[in-house]
Design a protein around this motif. Structure first.
Motif, PDB file in Angstrom:
ATOM      1  N   GLN A  72       0.814  -1.212   0.000  1.00 19.28           N
ATOM      2  CA  GLN A  72       0.000   0.000   0.000  1.00 19.28           C
ATOM      3  C   GLN A  72       0.852   1.269   0.000  1.00 19.28           C
ATOM      4  N   PHE A  73       2.134   1.138   0.359  1.00 21.30           N
ATOM      5  CA  PHE A  73       2.977   2.322   0.449  1.00 21.30           C
ATOM      6  C   PHE A  73       3.107   3.016  -0.902  1.00 21.30           C
ATOM      7  N   ARG A  74       3.400   2.263  -1.940  1.00 21.84           N
ATOM      8  CA  ARG A  74       3.543   2.871  -3.265  1.00 21.84           C
ATOM      9  C   ARG A  74       2.234   3.481  -3.734  1.00 21.84           C
ATOM     10  N   ALA A  85      -5.619   4.721   4.707  1.00 20.41           N
ATOM     11  CA  ALA A  85      -5.609   3.328   4.232  1.00 20.41           C
ATOM     12  C   ALA A  85      -4.220   2.713   4.385  1.00 20.41           C
ATOM     13  N   LEU A  86      -3.202   3.513   4.149  1.00 22.11           N
ATOM     14  CA  LEU A  86      -1.833   3.020   4.340  1.00 22.11           C
ATOM     15  C   LEU A  86      -1.599   2.623   5.787  1.00 22.11           C
ATOM     16  N   TRP A  87      -1.922   3.520   6.712  1.00 20.27           N
ATOM     17  CA  TRP A  87      -1.641   3.248   8.129  1.00 20.27           C
ATOM     18  C   TRP A  87      -2.545   2.163   8.689  1.00 20.27           C
ATOM     19  N   GLN A  88      -3.748   2.017   8.162  1.00 22.18           N
ATOM     20  CA  GLN A  88      -4.604   0.907   8.572  1.00 22.18           C
ATOM     21  C   GLN A  88      -3.988  -0.423   8.164  1.00 22.18           C
ATOM     22  N   HIS A  89      -3.417  -0.446   6.972  1.00 24.15           N
ATOM     23  CA  HIS A  89      -2.766  -1.665   6.503  1.00 24.15           C
ATOM     24  C   HIS A  89      -1.521  -1.962   7.333  1.00 24.15           C
ATOM     25  N   VAL A  90      -0.771  -0.915   7.683  1.00 24.45           N
ATOM     26  CA  VAL A  90       0.397  -1.101   8.553  1.00 24.45           C
ATOM     27  C   VAL A  90      -0.048  -1.669   9.889  1.00 24.45           C
ATOM     28  N   ALA A  91      -1.136  -1.140  10.446  1.00 27.16           N
ATOM     29  CA  ALA A  91      -1.638  -1.634  11.734  1.00 27.16           C
ATOM     30  C   ALA A  91      -1.940  -3.125  11.671  1.00 27.16           C
ATOM     31  N   LEU A  92      -2.620  -3.542  10.615  1.00 26.64           N
ATOM     32  CA  LEU A  92      -2.942  -4.956  10.459  1.00 26.64           C
ATOM     33  C   LEU A  92      -1.682  -5.809  10.356  1.00 26.64           C
ATOM     34  N   SER A  93      -0.691  -5.313   9.634  1.00 29.90           N
ATOM     35  CA  SER A  93       0.525  -6.101   9.396  1.00 29.90           C
ATOM     36  C   SER A  93       1.350  -6.304  10.659  1.00 29.90           C
ATOM     37  N   ILE A  94       1.194  -5.401  11.651  1.00 24.38           N
ATOM     38  CA  ILE A  94       1.981  -5.538  12.880  1.00 24.38           C
ATOM     39  C   ILE A  94       1.123  -5.984  14.061  1.00 24.38           C
ATOM     40  N   GLY A  95      -0.153  -6.294  13.794  1.00 23.27           N
ATOM     41  CA  GLY A  95      -1.006  -6.835  14.843  1.00 23.27           C
ATOM     42  C   GLY A  95      -1.714  -5.809  15.697  1.00 23.27           C
ATOM     43  N   GLN A  99      -8.191   0.760  13.651  1.00 23.00           N
ATOM     44  CA  GLN A  99      -8.804   1.998  14.118  1.00 23.00           C
ATOM     45  C   GLN A  99      -7.793   2.910  14.809  1.00 23.00           C
ATOM     46  N   ASN A 100      -6.638   2.352  15.172  1.00 20.63           N
ATOM     47  CA  ASN A 100      -5.586   3.143  15.816  1.00 20.63           C
ATOM     48  C   ASN A 100      -4.637   3.778  14.806  1.00 20.63           C
ATOM     49  N   TRP A 101      -5.031   3.817  13.538  1.00 20.10           N
ATOM     50  CA  TRP A 101      -4.105   4.230  12.479  1.00 20.10           C
ATOM     51  C   TRP A 101      -3.546   5.637  12.706  1.00 20.10           C
ATOM     52  N   GLN A 102      -4.376   6.580  13.178  1.00 21.00           N
ATOM     53  CA  GLN A 102      -3.886   7.948  13.364  1.00 21.00           C
ATOM     54  C   GLN A 102      -2.832   8.010  14.469  1.00 21.00           C
ATOM     55  N   ASN A 103      -3.042   7.274  15.530  1.00 21.15           N
ATOM     56  CA  ASN A 103      -2.058   7.228  16.607  1.00 21.15           C
ATOM     57  C   ASN A 103      -0.743   6.623  16.127  1.00 21.15           C
ATOM     58  N   ILE A 104      -0.839   5.579  15.302  1.00 22.77           N
ATOM     59  CA  ILE A 104       0.369   4.944  14.763  1.00 22.77           C
ATOM     60  C   ILE A 104       1.120   5.923  13.870  1.00 22.77           C
ATOM     61  N   ALA A 105       0.390   6.642  13.024  1.00 21.70           N
ATOM     62  CA  ALA A 105       1.025   7.639  12.154  1.00 21.70           C
ATOM     63  C   ALA A 105       1.706   8.718  12.984  1.00 21.70           C
ATOM     64  N   ASN A 106       1.025   9.190  14.043  1.00 21.69           N
ATOM     65  CA  ASN A 106       1.610  10.222  14.904  1.00 21.69           C
ATOM     66  C   ASN A 106       2.884   9.724  15.578  1.00 21.69           C
ATOM     67  N   ILE A 107       2.873   8.482  16.002  1.00 26.91           N
ATOM     68  CA  ILE A 107       4.068   7.893  16.625  1.00 26.91           C
ATOM     69  C   ILE A 107       5.206   7.842  15.615  1.00 26.91           C
ATOM     70  N   PHE A 108       4.892   7.442  14.409  1.00 26.35           N
ATOM     71  CA  PHE A 108       5.928   7.358  13.370  1.00 26.35           C
ATOM     72  C   PHE A 108       6.542   8.728  13.112  1.00 26.35           C
ATOM     73  N   PHE A 109       5.710   9.738  12.920  1.00 27.77           N
ATOM     74  CA  PHE A 109       6.210  11.074  12.579  1.00 27.77           C
ATOM     75  C   PHE A 109       6.836  11.794  13.772  1.00 27.77           C
ATOM     76  N   SER A 110       6.612  11.295  14.980  1.00 26.56           N
ATOM     77  CA  SER A 110       7.170  11.960  16.164  1.00 26.56           C
ATOM     78  C   SER A 110       8.693  11.980  16.159  1.00 26.56           C
ATOM     79  N   ALA A 111       9.323  11.099  15.408  1.00 24.94           N
ATOM     80  CA  ALA A 111      10.791  11.046  15.361  1.00 24.94           C
ATOM     81  C   ALA A 111      11.388  12.196  14.561  1.00 24.94           C
ATOM     82  N   ASN A 112      10.588  12.811  13.695  1.00 27.54           N
ATOM     83  CA  ASN A 112      11.123  13.809  12.766  1.00 27.54           C
ATOM     84  C   ASN A 112      11.441  15.132  13.445  1.00 27.54           C
ATOM     85  N   ARG A 113      12.550  15.697  13.033  1.00 25.24           N
ATOM     86  CA  ARG A 113      12.929  17.043  13.424  1.00 25.24           C
ATOM     87  C   ARG A 113      13.391  17.773  12.170  1.00 25.24           C
ATOM     88  N   VAL A 114      13.197  19.074  12.129  1.00 27.48           N
ATOM     89  CA  VAL A 114      13.627  19.851  10.972  1.00 27.48           C
ATOM     90  C   VAL A 114      15.140  20.030  11.010  1.00 27.48           C
TER      91      VAL A 114
END
Length: 230
Positions: A72-74, A85-95, A99-114
């Motif tokens: 789904q990434f491409r 839809a991407l993050w929902q698929h990621v959620a399923l793939s890692i168990g 419905q937690n897709w937004q939280n997972i996305a926020n966790i992923f992007f939390s590492a970024n710094r400018v």
């Protein structure tokens, strides 16, 4: 020595002017285009991401790998599916629960710094040069770029692959970037950390600088711009 001969000598002996082709008119650099991830966005604070990975029984960087490896990434990067839809698929793939897709996305992007050192350098380029961000990313990255980090105030335009339905290294997106900046591709300098994207930019006539670190990238960009003044 003519100006054309001067450029050719540098290209032949130092392999520096990557966009130069003998017989093609030498054009003045008018625009500088930057990649986003691992160039202007640097993953630096892994606290939340690593805590989530441990909670889910994932290896280190497991969330990143899960996102990149899903088919789904491409689709998300080219705008064929929404980021949700991407993050929902990621959620399923890692168990996890989709419905937690937004939280997972926020966790992923939390590492970024400018990359503030590079942003400070971009500020020195304006208004002498037009500037842009060109990124392969899903739709939701614009929120990160504009609302969280306000990089829309630092460049003239932001081009995100999902919004355009095309991605690097396809030539169409480099031509689009040049058009948005009102320059010819040969008048643009492109900075990216991935060599295949640099090669894609060079294939349409842009000059490429591969980003390895700030000191190297800024020095290489400045060399091209200094050479541009001859």
């Amino acid at each position: 020595m003519t100006l054309l001969s001067f450029y050719y000598k540098i290209a032949k002996t130092e392999h520096f002017y990557k966009g130069f082709v003998p017989g093609r008119p030498v054009m003045t650099i008018k625009a500088v285009i930057f990649d986003l991830f691992d160039v202007l966005f640097l993953a630096q604070d892994f606290t939340q991401r690593r805590a989530y990975e441990q909670r889910m029984g994932l290896m280190e960087n497991g969330l990143l790998h899960a996102m990149l490896q899903t088919p789904q990434f491409r689709k998300a990067v080219t705008g064929h599916i929404p980021a949700s839809a991407l993050w929902q698929h990621v959620a399923l793939s890692i168990g996890d629960n989709p419905q937690n897709w937004q939280n997972i996305a926020n966790i992923f992007f939390s590492a970024n710094r400018v990359n503030m050192e590079l942003v400070a350098f971009i500020r020195t380029l304006r208004p002498h040069y037009k500037t842009a961000i060109l990124s392969n990313a899903p739709y939701d990255i614009r929120t990160q770029v504009t609302q969280r980090f306000h990089l829309d105030h630092e460049v003239d335009t932001i081009i995100i692959s999902a919004e355009e339905g095309m991605r690097k290294p396809h030539p169409e997106i480099f031509h689009l970037a040049a058009t948005r900046l009102h320059v010819h591709p040969q008048e643009a300098l492109f900075i990216d950390d991935e060599s295949r994207f640099i090669e894609g930019a060079q294939a349409v006539g842009m000059i490429g600088v591969q980003f390895k670190n700030n000191r190297q990238a800024i020095a290489d960009i400045q060399k091209h711009l200094d050479l541009n003044r001859f």
